[in-house]
Motif scaffolding. Structure first.
Motif, mmCIF file in Angstrom:
data_model
loop_
_atom_site.group_PDB
_atom_site.id
_atom_site.type_symbol
_atom_site.label_atom_id
_atom_site.label_comp_id
_atom_site.label_asym_id
_atom_site.label_seq_id
_atom_site.Cartn_x
_atom_site.Cartn_y
_atom_site.Cartn_z
ATOM 1 N N MET A 1 42.675 166.956 -51.065
ATOM 2 C CA MET A 1 42.392 167.826 -51.980
ATOM 3 C C MET A 1 43.248 169.085 -51.797
ATOM 4 N N ASP B 1 43.329 172.861 -53.276
ATOM 5 C CA ASP B 1 42.361 173.824 -54.241
ATOM 6 C C ASP B 1 42.684 175.213 -53.785
ATOM 7 N N ALA C 1 34.130 165.472 -38.004
ATOM 8 C CA ALA C 1 32.828 166.271 -38.034
ATOM 9 C C ALA C 1 33.307 167.863 -37.562
ATOM 10 N N SER C 2 34.262 167.943 -36.995
ATOM 11 C CA SER C 2 34.553 169.267 -36.430
ATOM 12 C C SER C 2 35.086 169.991 -37.605
ATOM 13 N N SER C 3 35.684 169.461 -38.665
ATOM 14 C CA SER C 3 36.471 170.003 -39.572
ATOM 15 C C SER C 3 37.141 171.320 -39.471
ATOM 16 N N ARG D 1 42.294 166.461 -44.970
ATOM 17 C CA ARG D 1 41.388 166.421 -46.287
ATOM 18 C C ARG D 1 41.727 167.445 -47.218
ATOM 19 N N ARG D 2 42.156 168.401 -46.915
ATOM 20 C CA ARG D 2 41.977 169.804 -47.595
ATOM 21 C C ARG D 2 43.046 170.851 -47.220
ATOM 22 N N TYR E 1 44.962 180.625 -50.092
ATOM 23 C CA TYR E 1 44.013 181.979 -50.107
ATOM 24 C C TYR E 1 44.822 183.069 -50.055
ATOM 25 N N GLU F 1 40.476 182.744 -40.750
ATOM 26 C CA GLU F 1 40.182 183.393 -39.608
ATOM 27 C C GLU F 1 38.833 182.407 -39.092
ATOM 28 N N ARG G 1 36.837 179.464 -36.845
ATOM 29 C CA ARG G 1 36.769 179.514 -35.217
ATOM 30 C C ARG G 1 37.977 178.932 -34.475
ATOM 31 N N TRP H 1 33.669 170.109 -50.930
ATOM 32 C CA TRP H 1 34.644 170.270 -49.739
ATOM 33 C C TRP H 1 35.180 171.694 -49.419
ATOM 34 N N ASP H 2 35.201 172.521 -50.370
ATOM 35 C CA ASP H 2 35.517 173.834 -50.087
ATOM 36 C C ASP H 2 34.389 174.782 -49.873
ATOM 37 N N VAL H 3 34.035 174.703 -48.446
ATOM 38 C CA VAL H 3 32.944 175.371 -48.162
ATOM 39 C C VAL H 3 33.221 176.628 -47.067
ATOM 40 N N ALA H 4 34.530 176.795 -46.990
ATOM 41 C CA ALA H 4 34.935 177.643 -46.074
ATOM 42 C C ALA H 4 34.509 179.179 -46.579
ATOM 43 N N THR I 1 33.043 184.060 -39.514
ATOM 44 C CA THR I 1 33.508 182.927 -38.666
ATOM 45 C C THR I 1 32.275 182.041 -38.207
ATOM 46 N N ASP J 1 30.444 180.245 -40.999
ATOM 47 C CA ASP J 1 31.170 179.272 -41.548
ATOM 48 C C ASP J 1 31.053 177.914 -40.633
ATOM 49 N N TYR J 2 31.370 178.402 -39.154
ATOM 50 C CA TYR J 2 31.365 177.291 -38.063
ATOM 51 C C TYR J 2 29.856 176.694 -37.850
ATOM 52 N N ARG K 1 29.573 174.562 -41.168
ATOM 53 C CA ARG K 1 30.358 173.266 -41.276
ATOM 54 C C ARG K 1 30.327 172.315 -40.168
ATOM 55 N N SER K 2 30.230 172.986 -38.907
ATOM 56 C CA SER K 2 30.957 172.166 -38.020
ATOM 57 C C SER K 2 29.649 171.957 -37.007
ATOM 58 N N PHE L 1 26.979 170.064 -32.859
ATOM 59 C CA PHE L 1 27.726 169.082 -32.284
ATOM 60 C C PHE L 1 27.183 167.812 -32.600
ATOM 61 N N ALA M 1 27.174 167.442 -37.717
ATOM 62 C CA ALA M 1 27.643 168.596 -38.639
ATOM 63 C C ALA M 1 27.297 168.363 -40.002
ATOM 64 N N GLN M 2 27.327 169.418 -40.795
ATOM 65 C CA GLN M 2 26.998 169.658 -42.034
ATOM 66 C C GLN M 2 25.573 169.128 -42.447
#
Lengths: 388, 333
Positions: free
Chosen positions: A88, A90, A174-176, A226-227, A231, A236, A238, B17-20, B88, B91-92, B95-96, B99, B102-103
């Motif tokens: 993707m 976006d 899973a770490s994305s 995947r993406r 921006y 920023e 991790r 997918w865009d959850v940043a 951060t 988000d972490y 999203r991650s 361990f 995730a999610q």
């Protein structure tokens, strides 16, 4: 006495070897079983968020076979098929898009050889010589020939808006793992790659699609891509704040230290590649690279940096790719303090570890490109040492 | 110029997918969470690695403390001492983490855990509630501690120019030797792992060939062992456990106890592992890891031994449990 290997008819000279198809996809012959990736267990708490090292002491030339190229995973190497693959784009684009694997194969392709070096390569040596062997001290590196689509073409397909200044790439595992880079880099030489060394990427290298970011630290080469988000600022994440930032002696830290500066290491002789043959002709061979462009010269010292001589660069040096250097000497059997020093096309000369420490201290973890010293003993054994 | 490849991404796909979350709060969803809730969620989902007080267990990351240590010989880089942006953290976590799962953290839980971590680091009081609305009002202690790469100005001039080729130093001495630390992995012969063999070993002809590892044949043909197919399936299931538990030759305690000899062993009795009081008490009261008890525990860890500290939801499928027990029996005896 005559050598029986010559005077007597050997089995292999009389009877059959393996038929074709004995191994439809071959592995190295069993005599090369020591040429494998290795990890250092005490470095990490879990093998699914860990790293191993390329056996560079046992390789020659410049291309790293995928099967022994170092792995770094943050949540394990995932199995993602081509039919299940989606990419993707976006964020600040005219049209957010989704590509299948097949879509990617229909864009014009480019071929590019590039080294991928973990920012922490050599990081265990900040405090002093620590690990015995260039696989362990400098083996977080590999060099492959990639084929893929320039990221620029995918971004142009979606249409980057004028306010889009940063590109964030994210993996499907899973770490994305996600990293931000300036739009200029994304539009320059970054590849969305699906082949390496002539074949599909291996699972551990991001099958079916990974990012190739020439000259930049390995953490940014997002696997299982995947993406791509566009921006107006860096995310920023991790991986670009708490990790992959370089703590300096004044307690502040450098961020966005993406480029890997020029570096070299003698791969043989080295602690895992001792000299067995005694005095006389000796081939000193090693690797050099720079994230800023081409390596233009490599010097080798036999006496710990007192005197240097220029080594031969073999083949055509490619920008942001591994270069092989060699120096043939007549070893008199006395002790050597071997060092190599790379110079790149910007005029940058690889510094000593102490010169780096004078500026950065010993807590910056990443980007240790200091000169490596190997102490060759009279019996041919080799140690990792530091000199002053 | 455009090739017309790909298709427009749908809003639901972008949302998925865009959850940043960015430093200025862009990407934060609606929601909120307080310190006390965060403490509970953290204890359940995070503490097995990060510790009840975010102090970090074994080598897992320390998340709290370390303020003022960044100039020390051994700096402690935590959320409070090092991380420049609160975004951060959120988000972490969202999203991650956790361990291996995730999610699975909801936005409200992410707000709550983040609030708890702010509290653990002394940045907010214990009655603090973090929400989308007040998120950007928090300034991290080390917010000004970072600056963009300045190597071009601070280093490249120093490291460029004509390199010295002769008589560059008066005397050179060895000052450090890796061998004194003795932390390199080794081969059975004691040399650094991966040392290349002598390709022309005429003078070493007396050195014996290393014995081939033939011992596996015996164990695979042993009678009444677990079904190999089941063991293989169990090895896959065990990946869910492997982040915390080790099994097999040389297995050591990690986040969870090592599992060699688990079948038939009294609960809470692996030497050197710090069990929850609940698990130690259960063992003292006679709980033994029989096949039946392991089935019950693995299907509902929290229900079977209440308040034990294993942060694992359990295995839903009986087939998976059969398989993983067969694997444990096979791998760890």
């Amino acid at each position: 006495t005559p050598d029986p290997l010559i005077t007597e008819v050997q089995d292999w000279a009389s009877s059959f070897g393996d038929p074709v198809d004995a191994t439809p996809y071959g592995m190295p012959i069993r005599f090369e079983s020591q040429v494998v990736r290795r990890n250092v267990e005490w470095l990490t708490e879990s093998p699914v968020s860990s790293i191993n090292f390329t056996p560079i002491h046992a390789l020659e030339g410049t291309i790293t076979p995928q099967g022994c190229a170092f792995e770094r995973h943050h949540s394990g190497a995932i199995e993602l098929s081509k039919p299940d693959y989606r990419l993707m784009i976006d964020g600040l684009v005219e049209t957010p898009l989704v590509f299948t694997y097949e879509d990617l194969t229909r864009f014009p392709r480019e071929t590019r050889t590039a080294f991928c070096e973990c920012a922490a390569n050599g990081g265990m040596e900040w405090g002093g010589a620590q690990l015995e062997g260039c696989q362990f001290t400098q083996g977080m590196i590999h060099n492959m020939e990639y084929v893929g689509v320039p990221l620029r073409l995918l971004l142009e397909e979606a249409g980057v808006k004028p306010e889009g200044k940063w590109v964030y790439a994210e993996g499907a595992d899973a770490s994305s793992n996600g990293r931000s880079m300036p739009l200029e880099k994304a539009m320059d030489d970054v590849l969305v790659a699906f082949y390496a060394n002539g074949e599909a990427l291996r699972k551990e290298h991001g099958y079916p699609v990974r990012l190739v970011v020439p000259g930049f630290e390995g953490n940014m080469w997002v696997k299982w891509l995947r993406r791509i988000g566009v921006y107006d600022q860096a995310v920023e994440s991790r991986e670009e704040t708490s990790k992959y930032t370089d703590l300096m002696p004044d307690g502040r830290a450098r961020k966005w230290t993406w480029v890997m500066d020029a570096k070299s290491v003698i791969t043989s002789p080295s602690p895992q590649a001792p000299i067995y043959h005694g005095k006389g002709p000796l081939v000193i061979t090693g690797l050099a690279w720079s994230g800023h462009g081409k390596v233009t010269r490599v010097d080798v010292s036999l006496d710990g940096g007192k005197n240097w001589q220029e080594a031969e660069l073999t083949g055509e040096a490619q920008s942001k790719a591994l270069t092989r250097f060699r120096l043939n000497i007549d070893w008199d059997g006395s002790e050597l303090l071997l060092q190599s020093r790379a110079v790149d096309e910007t005029g940058y000369v690889q510094p000593t570890k102490d010169a780096l420490r004078a500026i950065r201290g010993t807590n910056s973890v990443y980007h240790n490109n200091g000169i490596q010293t190997w102490w060759v003993h009279e019996n041919g054994e080799v140690e990792n040492v530091e000199v002053a | 110029e455009k090739l017309g490849l790909g298709r427009p991404a749908l809003p639901a796909e972008i949302a998925a997918w865009d959850v940043a979350v960015l430093p200025d709060g862009t990407g934060l969803p609606e929601g909120s969470g307080d310190v006390a809730t965060g403490d509970e969620v953290f204890a359940e989902k995070c503490a097995t690695c990060h510790g009840d007080f975010a102090e970090g267990i074994d080598n897992w990351p320390v998340l709290a403390g370390g303020e003022g240590s960044l100039k020390d010989r051994r700096p402690v880089k935590t959320i409070g001492s090092y991380w420049p942006h609160l975004s951060t953290v959120w988000d972490y976590i969202h999203r991650s983490m956790p361990f291996g799962a995730a999610q699975t953290v909801t936005p409200d839980e992410a707000y709550a855990i983040t609030a708890f971590l702010l509290y653990s680091n002394g940045i907010v009081e214990d009655d603090f509630v973090l929400s989308k609305e007040n998120f950007t009002s928090i300034t991290m202690p080390n917010a000004d501690g970072f600056y963009p790469d300045d190597r071009a100005e601070s280093e490249y001039a120093t490291f460029s120019g004509e390199a010295c080729m002769t008589d560059c130093a008066a005397e050179v001495k060895v000052t450090k030797r890796a061998v004194t630390l003795n932390v390199t992995p080794t081969d059975p012969d004691g040399r650094p792992a991966g040392t290349l063999p002598n390709p022309d070993p005429v003078v070493e002809a007396a050195v014996a060939e290393p014995a081939a590892p033939e011992t596996t044949a015996e164990t695979t043909t042993a009678a009444a062992g677990p079904d190999p197919a089941l063991v293989e399936a169990g090895a896959k299931v065990f990946k869910k456990c492997a982040a915390c538990h080790k099994v097999g030759e040389g297995a050591k305690n990690a986040t969870g106890p090592m599992l060699n000899g688990i079948l038939g062993r009294a609960a809470g009795t692996v030497e050197g592992f710090k069990y929850s009081k609940a698990m130690a008490d259960a063992g003292a009261a006679g709980l033994v890891w029989s096949d039946e008890n392991l089935h019950a525990y693995l299907s509902d860890p929290k229900g079977f031994v209440k308040r034990n500290k294993m942060s694992f939801a359990g295995l839903k499928s009986k087939d998976d449990i059969d398989a993983v027990i067969a694997y444990l029996e096979s791998a760890g005896g």
